[in-house]
Design an enzyme around this catalytic site. Structure first.
Site, PDB file in Angstrom:
ATOM      1  N   ARG A 127     -72.776  51.376  27.506  1.00 38.97           N
ATOM      2  CA  ARG A 127     -72.951  49.994  27.033  1.00 38.97           C
ATOM      3  C   ARG A 127     -71.891  49.616  26.010  1.00 38.97           C
ATOM      4  O   ARG A 127     -71.582  48.439  25.827  1.00 38.97           O
ATOM      5  CB  ARG A 127     -74.375  49.785  26.501  1.00 38.97           C
ATOM      6  N   GLU A 160     -81.890  65.324  19.471  1.00 37.00           N
ATOM      7  CA  GLU A 160     -83.203  65.800  19.044  1.00 37.00           C
ATOM      8  C   GLU A 160     -83.592  67.052  19.860  1.00 37.00           C
ATOM      9  O   GLU A 160     -84.034  68.045  19.309  1.00 37.00           O
ATOM     10  CB  GLU A 160     -84.225  64.680  19.237  1.00 37.00           C
TER      11      GLU A 160
HETATM   12  P1  AMP Z   1     -77.079  58.062  18.398  1.00 36.46           P
HETATM   13  O1  AMP Z   1     -75.974  59.007  18.817  1.00 36.46           O
HETATM   14  O2  AMP Z   1     -78.373  58.724  18.129  1.00 36.46           O
HETATM   15  O3  AMP Z   1     -76.642  57.126  17.273  1.00 36.46           O
HETATM   16  O4  AMP Z   1     -77.395  57.173  19.663  1.00 36.46           O
HETATM   17  C1  AMP Z   1     -76.526  56.189  20.025  1.00 36.46           C
HETATM   18  C2  AMP Z   1     -76.370  56.119  21.521  1.00 36.46           C
HETATM   19  O5  AMP Z   1     -77.607  56.246  22.220  1.00 36.46           O
HETATM   20  C3  AMP Z   1     -75.808  54.771  21.884  1.00 36.46           C
HETATM   21  O6  AMP Z   1     -74.832  54.951  22.885  1.00 36.46           O
HETATM   22  C4  AMP Z   1     -77.000  53.976  22.360  1.00 36.46           C
HETATM   23  O7  AMP Z   1     -76.658  53.219  23.477  1.00 36.46           O
HETATM   24  C5  AMP Z   1     -78.068  54.985  22.695  1.00 36.46           C
HETATM   25  N1  AMP Z   1     -79.357  54.735  22.031  1.00 36.46           N
HETATM   26  C6  AMP Z   1     -79.959  55.516  21.102  1.00 36.46           C
HETATM   27  N2  AMP Z   1     -81.154  55.041  20.755  1.00 36.46           N
HETATM   28  C7  AMP Z   1     -81.323  53.915  21.473  1.00 36.46           C
HETATM   29  C8  AMP Z   1     -82.380  52.941  21.566  1.00 36.46           C
HETATM   30  N3  AMP Z   1     -83.513  53.044  20.842  1.00 36.46           N
HETATM   31  N4  AMP Z   1     -82.200  51.890  22.392  1.00 36.46           N
HETATM   32  C9  AMP Z   1     -81.065  51.777  23.123  1.00 36.46           C
HETATM   33  N5  AMP Z   1     -80.062  52.658  23.091  1.00 36.46           N
HETATM   34  C10 AMP Z   1     -80.182  53.715  22.280  1.00 36.46           C
END
Ligand code: AMP
Length: 175
Positions: free
Chosen positions: A63, A100
């Site tokens: 995205r 996680e």
């Molecule tokens: P993080 O690495 O945990 O910051 O997760 C970011 C990535 O996971 C991004 O590419 C987001 O598109 C996706 N992501 C994580 N949590 C969500 C969520 N609650 N809703 C949509 N996309 C998420």
């Protein structure tokens, strides 16, 4: 006039228990379906970085591609896809990060950026900050400077601030 943050809050769709139980997925597809809002979002993502000498936008699969491409055009910068493992056809670097449960990785072509580059990292959502922070490490390994991170949504109850401490982060809406 309604703020961009309020328009985003009214438009982004919460999908409970996707892709797994307990996660509330922030679905940005309704933003893409609204041409005026999508245009305002990409302009607002680019705005803080105008005149900052950004040479490359690192857009995170998948995205992040949707937002990163128009932001690169706004900034007159090159677009660099940061991909999940196994997708890049040419020589690339890999950076792993922990989730996680388990591990994931991001990759970038080694000829995409170098020590003359100043990059902006773009994605849709910041949650733990693991993906953006691994992308930052990829840029640093290739000698590039990282101006900061720009995302549409940040999840303020998750620890992305700690993962990106000392990094300039701009977000359009917080949940
Ligand atoms: P993080 O690495 O945990 O910051 O997760 C970011 C990535 O996971 C991004 O590419 C987001 O598109 C996706 N992501 C994580 N949590 C969500 C969520 N609650 N809703 C949509 N996309 C998420």
């Amino acid at each position: 006039m309604t703020s961009l943050s309020a328009r985003l809050k009214a438009t982004i769709r919460d999908v409970p228990d996707f892709p797994k139980p307990g996660v509330v997925f922030k679905d940005i597809t309704p933003v893409l379906h609204d041409p005026a809002l999508f245009a305002d979002v990409t302009a607002a993502l680019a705005a803080p970085w105008k005149g900052k000498g950004i040479t490359h936008v690192l857009a995170i699969e998948s995205r992040g591609f949707l937002f990163g491409a128009p932001v690169a055009q706004h900034l007159g910068a090159a677009l660099v896809p940061v991909r999940k493992p196994g997708k890049l056809p040419s020589a690339h670097l890999t950076e792993r990060y922990t989730l996680e449960y388990g591990e994931d990785a991001v990759e970038v072509h080694t000829d995409a950026i170098d020590a003359r580059s100043l990059v902006l990292i773009v994605d849709d959502v910041l949650a733990t900050g693991g993906t953006a922070s691994a992308t930052r490490r990829l840029a640093h390994r290739l000698g590039a400077g990282v101006a900061g991170v720009g995302v549409v949504i940040d999840l303020s109850f998750l620890p992305w601030r700690a993962a990106l401490s000392g990094v300039h982060v701009e977000t359009l809406v917080s949940f």
